[in-house]
Scaffold this motif. Sequence first.
Motif, PDB file in Angstrom:
ATOM      1  N   ASP A 119      64.500  60.761  -4.472  1.00 43.97           N
ATOM      2  CA  ASP A 119      63.324  61.639  -4.449  1.00 43.97           C
ATOM      3  C   ASP A 119      62.344  61.198  -5.524  1.00 43.97           C
ATOM      4  OD1 ASP A 119      61.443  63.631  -4.404  1.00 43.97           O
ATOM      5  OD2 ASP A 119      62.886  65.290  -4.468  1.00 43.97           O
ATOM      6  N   ALA A 120      61.292  60.526  -5.117  1.00 46.89           N
ATOM      7  CA  ALA A 120      60.314  59.984  -6.061  1.00 46.89           C
ATOM      8  C   ALA A 120      59.456  61.060  -6.716  1.00 46.89           C
ATOM      9  CB  ALA A 120      59.404  58.981  -5.341  1.00 46.89           C
ATOM     10  N   SER A 121      59.516  62.283  -6.222  1.00 47.89           N
ATOM     11  CA  SER A 121      58.689  63.351  -6.790  1.00 47.89           C
ATOM     12  C   SER A 121      59.249  63.877  -8.109  1.00 47.89           C
ATOM     13  CB  SER A 121      58.562  64.505  -5.794  1.00 47.89           C
ATOM     14  OG  SER A 121      59.804  65.152  -5.602  1.00 47.89           O
ATOM     15  N   LEU A 122      60.505  63.572  -8.388  1.00 46.04           N
ATOM     16  CA  LEU A 122      61.118  64.038  -9.634  1.00 46.04           C
ATOM     17  C   LEU A 122      60.762  63.106 -10.783  1.00 46.04           C
ATOM     18  CD1 LEU A 122      64.711  64.955  -8.376  1.00 46.04           C
ATOM     19  CD2 LEU A 122      62.889  66.552  -8.984  1.00 46.04           C
ATOM     20  N   GLY A 123      60.554  63.663 -11.963  1.00 48.33           N
ATOM     21  CA  GLY A 123      60.352  62.850 -13.147  1.00 48.33           C
ATOM     22  C   GLY A 123      61.650  62.179 -13.555  1.00 48.33           C
ATOM     23  N   ALA A 133      63.526  62.206 -16.396  1.00 51.37           N
ATOM     24  CA  ALA A 133      64.558  63.042 -17.011  1.00 51.37           C
ATOM     25  C   ALA A 133      65.166  64.002 -16.003  1.00 51.37           C
ATOM     26  CB  ALA A 133      63.974  63.810 -18.198  1.00 51.37           C
ATOM     27  N   ALA A 134      64.321  64.636 -15.199  1.00 50.74           N
ATOM     28  CA  ALA A 134      64.834  65.578 -14.201  1.00 50.74           C
ATOM     29  C   ALA A 134      65.725  64.872 -13.188  1.00 50.74           C
ATOM     30  CB  ALA A 134      63.676  66.272 -13.499  1.00 50.74           C
ATOM     31  N   SER A 135      65.299  63.705 -12.740  1.00 50.62           N
ATOM     32  CA  SER A 135      66.079  62.938 -11.771  1.00 50.62           C
ATOM     33  C   SER A 135      67.445  62.562 -12.334  1.00 50.62           C
ATOM     34  CB  SER A 135      65.315  61.668 -11.369  1.00 50.62           C
ATOM     35  OG  SER A 135      66.083  60.878 -10.498  1.00 50.62           O
ATOM     36  N   GLN A 136      67.472  62.075 -13.570  1.00 54.31           N
ATOM     37  CA  GLN A 136      68.742  61.668 -14.179  1.00 54.31           C
ATOM     38  C   GLN A 136      69.682  62.855 -14.385  1.00 54.31           C
ATOM     39  OE1 GLN A 136      68.359  58.245 -13.605  1.00 54.31           O
ATOM     40  NE2 GLN A 136      69.554  58.045 -15.476  1.00 54.31           N
ATOM     41  N   LEU A 137      69.132  63.954 -14.880  1.00 53.88           N
ATOM     42  CA  LEU A 137      69.971  65.117 -15.167  1.00 53.88           C
ATOM     43  C   LEU A 137      70.513  65.766 -13.896  1.00 53.88           C
ATOM     44  CD1 LEU A 137      67.931  66.715 -18.089  1.00 53.88           C
ATOM     45  CD2 LEU A 137      70.262  65.805 -18.237  1.00 53.88           C
ATOM     46  N   VAL A 138      69.659  65.919 -12.891  1.00 49.70           N
ATOM     47  CA  VAL A 138      70.129  66.547 -11.651  1.00 49.70           C
ATOM     48  C   VAL A 138      71.101  65.631 -10.920  1.00 49.70           C
ATOM     49  CG1 VAL A 138      69.443  67.528  -9.430  1.00 49.70           C
ATOM     50  CG2 VAL A 138      68.021  67.910 -11.449  1.00 49.70           C
TER      51      VAL A 138
END
Length: 285
Positions: free
Chosen positions: A59-63, A65-70
């Motif tokens: 999902d390219a819409s995630l930043g 940090a958010a992408s890594q954490l989720v």
Amino acid sequence: MDQDFFGSDAYAPAEIARRVSSVGVAKARLALLPLVMLGVLAGAFIGLGSMLSVIVKADASLGFAASQLVAGLVFSLGLLLVVVAGAELFTGNNLLAMAWADGRIGSLDVLRNWVVVCLANFAGAAGLALIVYLSGHTAMASGEIGRTVVRIALAKQDLSWQEAFFRGVLCNVLVCMAVWMAMAGRSVADKAVAVIFPVTAFVAAGFEHSIANMYLMPLAMLVQQGGAGPEALVTVGGMARNLAFVIAGNLVGGSLLVALVYHVIYRERPAAAEASRSRPGDTRA
């Protein structure tokens, strides 16, 4: 009534050490067939966590940090299945080094478990990769899932040996700490809390888990054969090189930096250990 009956409190660290050692003895003595089957299950469980993690990273819409954490949070599914449902995971079984250091199992017992479980984990993870590919899952999001798998696998293949090794070390320190803390719990909720944070941390930090790589890299090779990946190719040789250094790092992180460190801290003198095991009504060890 005894509060322990309701499981409302956790085991203390010294009690965890005794439980880890005793569980290590049981794992080392497990018959071959159940050991292999539980190893296959663990490989598939970690693959399922990796599958969810890829969906997040696609999902390219995630930043960042958010992408890594989720991605790390959903990857926790894999270790939760191992810990709660029951399975034999090579990285978690590096804790057998504690039972070995206690003198309760021999070197051949440890090596048998590690080799059989690692190979069974590979069969389970790679087998799940084949099923996932045949299901058409990698074609989701207009093929972005497949392209993300290949990009992740290529990045792993391109790691230097130092990066692969030390990321493996750091990964399994966190994985074994998750398993260690889960041994403190008396309920599924306890174990879930113990597992989620360390696993989220190692995925978010980009550390290397050998069994997750046994899912991602074969899946990337399948996607490439279908023509859905970038021009650069993930190869069998590249996968083998990555796994060799990551497995070595996982071994050092789990067995040396967790199991043997805690052995030194909580080791008991032979007489004290025997008295603890023979104490009437003591079922904690």
